[in-house]
Write an enzyme that holds these catalytic residues in place. Structure first.
Site, short mmCIF file in Angstrom:
data_model
loop_
_atom_site.label_atom_id
_atom_site.label_comp_id
_atom_site.label_asym_id
_atom_site.label_seq_id
_atom_site.Cartn_x
_atom_site.Cartn_y
_atom_site.Cartn_z
CG HIS A 156 -65.01 -85.64 -24.07
ND1 HIS A 156 -66.34 -85.45 -24.34
CD2 HIS A 156 -64.90 -85.64 -22.72
CE1 HIS A 156 -67.01 -85.36 -23.19
NE2 HIS A 156 -66.16 -85.48 -22.20
CD GLU A 186 -65.29 -76.93 -17.45
OE1 GLU A 186 -66.49 -76.60 -17.38
OE2 GLU A 186 -64.90 -78.11 -17.32
#
Lengths: 328, 364
Positions: A129, A60
């Site tokens: 998450h 990322e």
């Protein structure tokens, strides 16, 4: 008007903007050949090819930073984060580079990047998450952030985000991807920074964003059966912020409940609450209350997670308590 | 896999570099200009150090003194479609791409006439019109941006490349490795240049990085070409950079270069221990034998194209220019309070073209 899913609405926005502007590319983990981790980008690779729809490694900080660099040279990359929770490994890029470069260059550079993906709890995947970082992002001058609550808004806001010359971060919701709403076939845009009154009412104003709007609307319908008439204002965009629509509603109903999936401390709703008391103090008949996520990391256990998040029962209870307080 | 082994500097290496077309084709004026460029950078930085000591410049001041051959040589071979980006030791790159001493000095003084209108400071100089994308304060934070510049050039089918400079301390940051992987994976024409001055702030290379032969050899893990070179001679830097820039553009491939250099001053001027983690003798040895300005001055003297008088003139002009820049900075105004909220959003700065609604800024 056809009903399409939230997922399909986002795909249409991407497809239309890819066709409109060659500088738009879609990049992220599994967006191309896999057709998207949530099938949001399904079919785009076949339609636009590998130059425009690009699978990235799980990296990322690297690929988001790359997109920021490319946007400085005039590209309009739309980066998908599989979860906004994963933005935390790219935080230097999404904050220091995307948001600060314009300022530190004295306005010589702008960063027309879009970063989008789901930011929500409620999917039984545990704390790492389930983050909802719209408050982190809105805290940072230079960034814009929107949280569409339905398919119509998702499409119109994403198209505006892609055309925007500043970095815009779009926070979606996996629990909404499969739900359907009416979306017109003809092209439309929704400007960033424009709230929407999703339900008109006279007794109390709920201010919310993202999936919490859907929760609030359901609660409002239940309360209506008892003669309680709730107005629901959907912020849609957190920064820029349409506080005027909120204030107008507050001046009408005189009671406010903020429903926010953020944790309570320094939540998006903390700022909204501050602004309401500052700018509409004399109109308030009761203290501003909030329903937020319960202040702990997102719990894994499914029934408990449903309790931790704002839910219909908690919203109804909070509305009744405000109204009881006023009448007492 | 073809990789370049570490090359050690020797007179042979310099001679070979001098004969390379990129250097042999230089006119006398162009050669003198290279020396002048290095002298200008050094005098500018020495003047900025005085201003810092006088309390006129705040924050950090990361001086490039001792390293001038690296930026001077590498930037001098770039073409009009080549872009570059660096970290916070960014003054040399700014002056070398054509930014003025006035705007750079004024920026460090925090003045409205600064290149970033007083909003960036020493670490954040930018000149996108000159293909210079900063000036970045976080170690290795600029590395994916450099990758992105090169990616955009490739996407837009522009015959150019990007050079991304980084320090030797940046090679252990994750995002640098992510950038190397993507660059190699997607054949992006980016040249990462490690300006290895031997120290990550106060920690020596040996105490901060595990490597075999060269930091640049890590490129092999990414199937990427690399070369490591003693970089105090500007001819060598030019030859190496030119060769790899052409390689990167012709093949659309990334490269990792290590330029071994040395800084005389601390990591920043605030680094009070700069003579405690290394010996005075170490600094002196480099200054006496490998100082980029002295070395190149000797080369040009030996080539018979410069004399002491010309060097004195260059020195005098550079000092005067730097002093004038300090005066300009001193006499310039600070930014206004209103300007604090300018240059945050493009839309706020271009209200006629604004499409969004609502509030962009929030006051108390």
């Amino acid at each position: 008007m056809p009903e399409i899913t939230y997922r399909e609405a986002i795909k249409q926005a991407l497809s239309e903007e890819l066709e409109r502007d060659e500088q738009v590319v879609v990049m992220g983990e599994e967006v191309a050949q896999y057709n998207g981790a949530y099938k949001v980008t399904e079919g785009l690779f076949d339609k636009f090819g590998g130059k425009r729809i690009i699978d990235t490694p799980i990296s990322e900080a690297g690929f988001i930073g790359m997109g920021i660099g490319a946007s400085m040279l005039g590209m309009r990359p739309v980066m998908e984060l599989m979860f906004w929770s994963f933005s935390y490994v790219a935080f230097d890029q999404i904050v220091n580079n995307a948001a600060m470069v314009r300022y530190m260059s004295g306005g010589l550079i702008n960063v027309p990047i879009v970063i989008r993906g789901p930011a929500n709890g409620g999917t039984n995947v545990g704390a790492t998450h389930s983050h909802t970082p719209e408050n982190f992002i809105a805290y940072t001058p230079g960034l814009k952030v929107v949280c569409p609550s339905n398919a119509y808004d998702a499409k119109g806001l994403l198209k505006s985000a892609i055309r925007d010359n500043d970095p815009v971060y779009v926070m979606e919701n996996t629990l909404l991807y499969g739900q359907k709403w009416e979306v017109p076939e003809e092209e439309y845009l929704i400007p960033l920074g424009k709230a929407d009154v999703k339900r008109e009412g006279s007794d109390l104003t709920i201010v919310s964003h993202g999936r919490s709007v859907i929760t609030s609307l359901e609660a409002a319908e239940n309360l209506a059966k008892d003669g309680i008439d709730v107005e629901v204002v959907d912020l849609r965009s957190i920064r820029p912020l349409d506080i005027d629509t909120v204030l107008e509603s507050v001046r009408k109903t005189n009671r406010v409940l903020l429903v926010d999936e953020n944790k309570p401390f320094c939540a998006t709703s903390s700022q909204i609450s501050h602004m309401i008391q500052l700018e509409a103090f004399d109109y308030l008949d009761a203290p501003i209350q909030r329903v937020t996520s319960i202040d702990a990391p997102a719990i894994y256990s499914d029934p408990l997670e449903k309790e931790q998040l704002p839910n219909v029962a908690r919203v109804e209870k909070a509305v009744r308590s405000i109204l009881d307080q006023v009448s007492a | 896999m073809a990789t370049k082994k570490t090359t050690r500097s020797s007179s042979g290496l310099v001679e070979k570099a001098a004969k390379a077309k990129i250097n042999s084709s230089l006119s006398n004026e162009e050669k003198i200009k290279l020396l002048e460029d290095m002298i200008r950078v050094r005098r500018f930085e020495e003047r900025s150090l005085r201003s810092y000591q006088q309390g006129k410049i705040g924050g950090f001041l990361h001086l490039y003194i001792g390293q001038e051959s690296v930026a001077t040589g590498s930037l001098s071979v770039l073409g009009e479609n080549d872009h570059f980006i660096t970290a916070y030791r960014d003054h040399a790159h700014a002056l070398l791409c054509g930014m003025g001493m006035n705007e750079c000095m004024a920026e460090m003084y925090g003045k409205a006439t600064g290149c970033s209108r007083g909003k960036g400071g020493s670490m954040h100089f930018f000149a996108p019109d000159k293909n210079y994308w900063g000036g970045h304060g976080i170690v290795a934070g600029q590395t994916p941006l450099g990758l992105g510049l090169a990616y955009a050039l490739k996407y837009q089918e522009i015959d150019g490349c990007a050079i991304c400079y980084l320090g030797d301390g940046a090679v252990n940051q994750g995002v640098f490795h992510e950038s190397l992987n993507i660059a190699a994976l997607w054949d992006i024409p980016v040249i990462f240049i490690i300006e290895n001055n031997g120290y990550s702030m106060g920690t020596s290379e040996a105490r901060s990085s595990k490597f075999e032969d060269s930091l640049a050899k890590r490129a092999e893990g990414y199937d990427m070409k690399w070369e490591s070179v003693e970089a105090h001679h500007v001819y060598v830097v030019r030859e190496v950079t030119d060769r790899w820039v052409r390689y990167a553009k012709e093949n659309s491939k990334p490269v990792l270069l290590e330029m071994k250099t040395y800084r005389y001053r601390g990591h920043s001027v605030a680094d009070a221990n700069s003579e405690k983690y290394r010996t005075k003798e170490e600094i002196q040895r480099y200054q006496e034998t490998m100082d980029p300005i002295n070395v190149f001055r000797k080369t040009l003297t030996d080539e018979g194209i410069i004399d002491d008088e010309k060097v004195k003139e260059i020195e005098k002009n550079a000092k005067e220019e730097a002093n004038a820049a300090a005066k300009f900075a001193d006499e310039s105004d600070f930014p206004t309070v209103e300007s604090i909220t300018e240059d945050v959003y493009w839309e706020a700065d271009n209200p006629d073209e604004r499409k969004s609604e609502g509030r962009l800024f929030f006051h108390s």
